[in-house]
Design a protein around this motif. Structure first.
Motif, PDB file in Angstrom:
ATOM      1  N   GLU A   1      19.347   6.971  40.885  1.00 22.82           N
ATOM      2  CA  GLU A   1      19.275   7.098  42.342  1.00 22.82           C
ATOM      3  C   GLU A   1      20.673   7.111  42.961  1.00 22.82           C
ATOM      4  O   GLU A   1      20.936   7.859  43.899  1.00 22.82           O
ATOM      5  CB  GLU A   1      18.426   5.981  42.955  1.00 22.82           C
ATOM      6  CG  GLU A   1      16.945   6.214  42.840  1.00 22.82           C
ATOM      7  CD  GLU A   1      16.488   7.523  43.478  1.00 22.82           C
ATOM      8  OE1 GLU A   1      16.994   7.921  44.552  1.00 22.82           O
ATOM      9  OE2 GLU A   1      15.616   8.171  42.880  1.00 22.82           O
ATOM     10  N   SER A   2      21.571   6.309  42.431  1.00 20.88           N
ATOM     11  CA  SER A   2      22.941   6.307  42.936  1.00 20.88           C
ATOM     12  C   SER A   2      23.592   7.672  42.708  1.00 20.88           C
ATOM     13  O   SER A   2      24.236   8.216  43.614  1.00 20.88           O
ATOM     14  CB  SER A   2      23.743   5.200  42.250  1.00 20.88           C
ATOM     15  OG  SER A   2      25.044   5.134  42.774  1.00 20.88           O
ATOM     16  N   ARG A   3      23.396   8.246  41.510  1.00 23.65           N
ATOM     17  CA  ARG A   3      23.964   9.572  41.225  1.00 23.65           C
ATOM     18  C   ARG A   3      23.330  10.641  42.108  1.00 23.65           C
ATOM     19  O   ARG A   3      24.031  11.520  42.611  1.00 23.65           O
ATOM     20  CB  ARG A   3      23.791   9.918  39.745  1.00 23.65           C
ATOM     21  CG  ARG A   3      24.721   9.146  38.825  1.00 23.65           C
ATOM     22  CD  ARG A   3      24.629   9.605  37.379  1.00 23.65           C
ATOM     23  NE  ARG A   3      23.314   9.405  36.789  1.00 23.65           N
ATOM     24  CZ  ARG A   3      22.878   8.261  36.277  1.00 23.65           C
ATOM     25  NH1 ARG A   3      23.667   7.197  36.272  1.00 23.65           N
ATOM     26  NH2 ARG A   3      21.673   8.160  35.759  1.00 23.65           N
ATOM     27  N   TRP A   4      21.994  10.604  42.325  1.00 18.44           N
ATOM     28  CA  TRP A   4      21.323  11.585  43.192  1.00 18.44           C
ATOM     29  C   TRP A   4      21.902  11.515  44.605  1.00 18.44           C
ATOM     30  O   TRP A   4      22.241  12.542  45.194  1.00 18.44           O
ATOM     31  CB  TRP A   4      19.811  11.306  43.236  1.00 18.44           C
ATOM     32  CG  TRP A   4      19.038  12.368  43.969  1.00 18.44           C
ATOM     33  CD1 TRP A   4      18.434  13.457  43.414  1.00 18.44           C
ATOM     34  CD2 TRP A   4      18.783  12.455  45.381  1.00 18.44           C
ATOM     35  NE1 TRP A   4      17.821  14.214  44.397  1.00 18.44           N
ATOM     36  CE2 TRP A   4      18.016  13.618  45.611  1.00 18.44           C
ATOM     37  CE3 TRP A   4      19.127  11.676  46.477  1.00 18.44           C
ATOM     38  CZ2 TRP A   4      17.594  14.018  46.884  1.00 18.44           C
ATOM     39  CZ3 TRP A   4      18.708  12.059  47.743  1.00 18.44           C
ATOM     40  CH2 TRP A   4      17.955  13.219  47.941  1.00 18.44           C
ATOM     41  N   HIS A   5      22.050  10.305  45.122  1.00 16.62           N
ATOM     42  CA  HIS A   5      22.576  10.154  46.480  1.00 16.62           C
ATOM     43  C   HIS A   5      24.061  10.531  46.559  1.00 16.62           C
ATOM     44  O   HIS A   5      24.492  11.111  47.558  1.00 16.62           O
ATOM     45  CB  HIS A   5      22.328   8.731  46.995  1.00 16.62           C
ATOM     46  CG  HIS A   5      20.925   8.514  47.441  1.00 16.62           C
ATOM     47  ND1 HIS A   5      19.931   8.099  46.583  1.00 16.62           N
ATOM     48  CD2 HIS A   5      20.341   8.689  48.650  1.00 16.62           C
ATOM     49  CE1 HIS A   5      18.800   8.010  47.254  1.00 16.62           C
ATOM     50  NE2 HIS A   5      19.010   8.368  48.508  1.00 16.62           N
ATOM     51  N   GLN A   6      24.821  10.227  45.517  1.00 23.82           N
ATOM     52  CA  GLN A   6      26.229  10.635  45.501  1.00 23.82           C
ATOM     53  C   GLN A   6      26.345  12.155  45.593  1.00 23.82           C
ATOM     54  O   GLN A   6      27.119  12.685  46.388  1.00 23.82           O
ATOM     55  CB  GLN A   6      26.922  10.129  44.223  1.00 23.82           C
ATOM     56  CG  GLN A   6      28.345  10.638  44.037  1.00 23.82           C
ATOM     57  CD  GLN A   6      29.317  10.055  45.034  1.00 23.82           C
ATOM     58  OE1 GLN A   6      29.306   8.857  45.245  1.00 23.82           O
ATOM     59  NE2 GLN A   6      30.138  10.874  45.636  1.00 23.82           N
ATOM     60  N   ARG A   7      25.554  12.861  44.793  1.00 24.76           N
ATOM     61  CA  ARG A   7      25.587  14.329  44.822  1.00 24.76           C
ATOM     62  C   ARG A   7      25.060  14.866  46.148  1.00 24.76           C
ATOM     63  O   ARG A   7      25.598  15.835  46.685  1.00 24.76           O
ATOM     64  CB  ARG A   7      24.813  14.896  43.633  1.00 24.76           C
ATOM     65  CG  ARG A   7      25.483  14.614  42.290  1.00 24.76           C
ATOM     66  CD  ARG A   7      24.871  15.343  41.095  1.00 24.76           C
ATOM     67  NE  ARG A   7      23.472  15.644  41.159  1.00 24.76           N
ATOM     68  CZ  ARG A   7      22.473  14.900  40.652  1.00 24.76           C
ATOM     69  NH1 ARG A   7      22.759  13.777  40.027  1.00 24.76           N
ATOM     70  NH2 ARG A   7      21.223  15.279  40.747  1.00 24.76           N
ATOM     71  N   MET A   8      24.023  14.244  46.695  1.00 26.86           N
ATOM     72  CA  MET A   8      23.469  14.690  47.981  1.00 26.86           C
ATOM     73  C   MET A   8      24.493  14.509  49.100  1.00 26.86           C
ATOM     74  O   MET A   8      24.742  15.420  49.875  1.00 26.86           O
ATOM     75  CB  MET A   8      22.177  13.914  48.291  1.00 26.86           C
ATOM     76  CG  MET A   8      21.467  14.341  49.575  1.00 26.86           C
ATOM     77  SD  MET A   8      22.061  13.581  51.109  1.00 26.86           S
ATOM     78  CE  MET A   8      21.792  11.857  50.799  1.00 26.86           C
ATOM     79  N   TRP A   9      25.103  13.312  49.179  1.00 28.47           N
ATOM     80  CA  TRP A   9      26.092  13.068  50.228  1.00 28.47           C
ATOM     81  C   TRP A   9      27.311  13.972  50.064  1.00 28.47           C
ATOM     82  O   TRP A   9      27.839  14.496  51.044  1.00 28.47           O
ATOM     83  CB  TRP A   9      26.509  11.598  50.260  1.00 28.47           C
ATOM     84  CG  TRP A   9      25.503  10.695  50.901  1.00 28.47           C
ATOM     85  CD1 TRP A   9      24.868   9.634  50.319  1.00 28.47           C
ATOM     86  CD2 TRP A   9      25.004  10.768  52.237  1.00 28.47           C
ATOM     87  NE1 TRP A   9      24.001   9.054  51.215  1.00 28.47           N
ATOM     88  CE2 TRP A   9      24.063   9.727  52.395  1.00 28.47           C
ATOM     89  CE3 TRP A   9      25.245  11.615  53.315  1.00 28.47           C
ATOM     90  CZ2 TRP A   9      23.382   9.503  53.598  1.00 28.47           C
ATOM     91  CZ3 TRP A   9      24.564  11.401  54.507  1.00 28.47           C
ATOM     92  CH2 TRP A   9      23.653  10.359  54.641  1.00 28.47           C
ATOM     93  N   SER A  10      27.771  14.173  48.835  1.00 29.02           N
ATOM     94  CA  SER A  10      28.936  15.038  48.615  1.00 29.02           C
ATOM     95  C   SER A  10      28.655  16.466  49.057  1.00 29.02           C
ATOM     96  O   SER A  10      29.454  17.069  49.785  1.00 29.02           O
ATOM     97  CB  SER A  10      29.345  15.019  47.138  1.00 29.02           C
ATOM     98  OG  SER A  10      29.815  13.754  46.777  1.00 29.02           O
ATOM     99  N   ALA A  11      27.525  17.015  48.630  1.00 27.28           N
ATOM    100  CA  ALA A  11      27.173  18.387  49.027  1.00 27.28           C
ATOM    101  C   ALA A  11      26.969  18.481  50.538  1.00 27.28           C
ATOM    102  O   ALA A  11      27.438  19.430  51.182  1.00 27.28           O
ATOM    103  CB  ALA A  11      25.906  18.834  48.296  1.00 27.28           C
ATOM    104  N   SER A  12      26.320  17.495  51.112  1.00 26.53           N
ATOM    105  CA  SER A  12      26.031  17.523  52.547  1.00 26.53           C
ATOM    106  C   SER A  12      27.309  17.426  53.374  1.00 26.53           C
ATOM    107  O   SER A  12      27.505  18.193  54.324  1.00 26.53           O
ATOM    108  CB  SER A  12      25.073  16.388  52.912  1.00 26.53           C
ATOM    109  OG  SER A  12      23.820  16.561  52.285  1.00 26.53           O
TER     110      SER A  12
END
Length: 168
Positions: free
Chosen positions: A149-160
């Motif tokens: 979940e931390s990795r999913w959110h890291q990638r989501m926030w970075s892309a966003s």
């Protein structure tokens, strides 16, 4: 969906985070917490609106590893929100929660992600600093309970946030 959603009041009383009056002082950082900083060529007021107006959220929020077949639908009712992430016209993930405007430069979100994995309830703190034509956003996403979940959110926030920067 979980039967025990995280309320904004509980989040405020239980969180282990202290932001300085203008942000920047983080305490209680846990291993899975995300701390991200981004700079924009825009006034803090414009970034604030991009964070809280659904039509603006839809233009910059992104799934991790998003393609041209991905889109976002956002809804806000008072201080509650829902963000649906679609991939190939199928719902991939949903985020719901509420937010409190602590000042024009400080926001606190409860953040509940629902998807194929377990429901995840967490907290997002955002502080905006800057002046005319320049803004720095400091984001801390805390309460993530697994590495995936931390990795999913890291990638989501970075892309966003990259998408948001391209708008300004």
């Amino acid at each position: 969906m979980s039967t025990n959603p995280l309320t904004l009041e509980r989040a405020l009383s239980e969180r282990e985070l202290s932001w300085g009056e203008r942000g920047g002082t983080l305490k209680g950082i846990q291993p899975l917490d995300l701390v991200i900083q981004a700079s924009f060529h825009a006034d803090p007021r414009r970034i604030f609106h991009a964070l809280t107006v659904p039509e603006y959220l839809e233009t910059w929020m992104a799934l991790p590893d998003a393609s041209v077949n991905c889109h976002v639908v956002a809804l806000r009712v008072a201080n509650s929100f829902r963000i649906d992430f679609y991939r190939s016209n199928a719902l991939d993930a949903s985020v719901t929660g509420s937010f409190r405007i602590q000042k024009q430069d400080k926001l606190l979100f409860t953040w509940s992600k629902f998807g194929e994995s377990d429901d995840v309830h967490s907290i997002v703190d955002i502080v905006l600093q800057g002046s005319v034509g320049r803004c720095t956003l400091e984001l801390r996403h805390s309460g993530l309970r697994s590495g995936s979940e931390s990795r999913w959110h890291q990638r989501m926030w970075s892309a966003s946030l990259q998408n948001l920067a391209m708008l300004f």
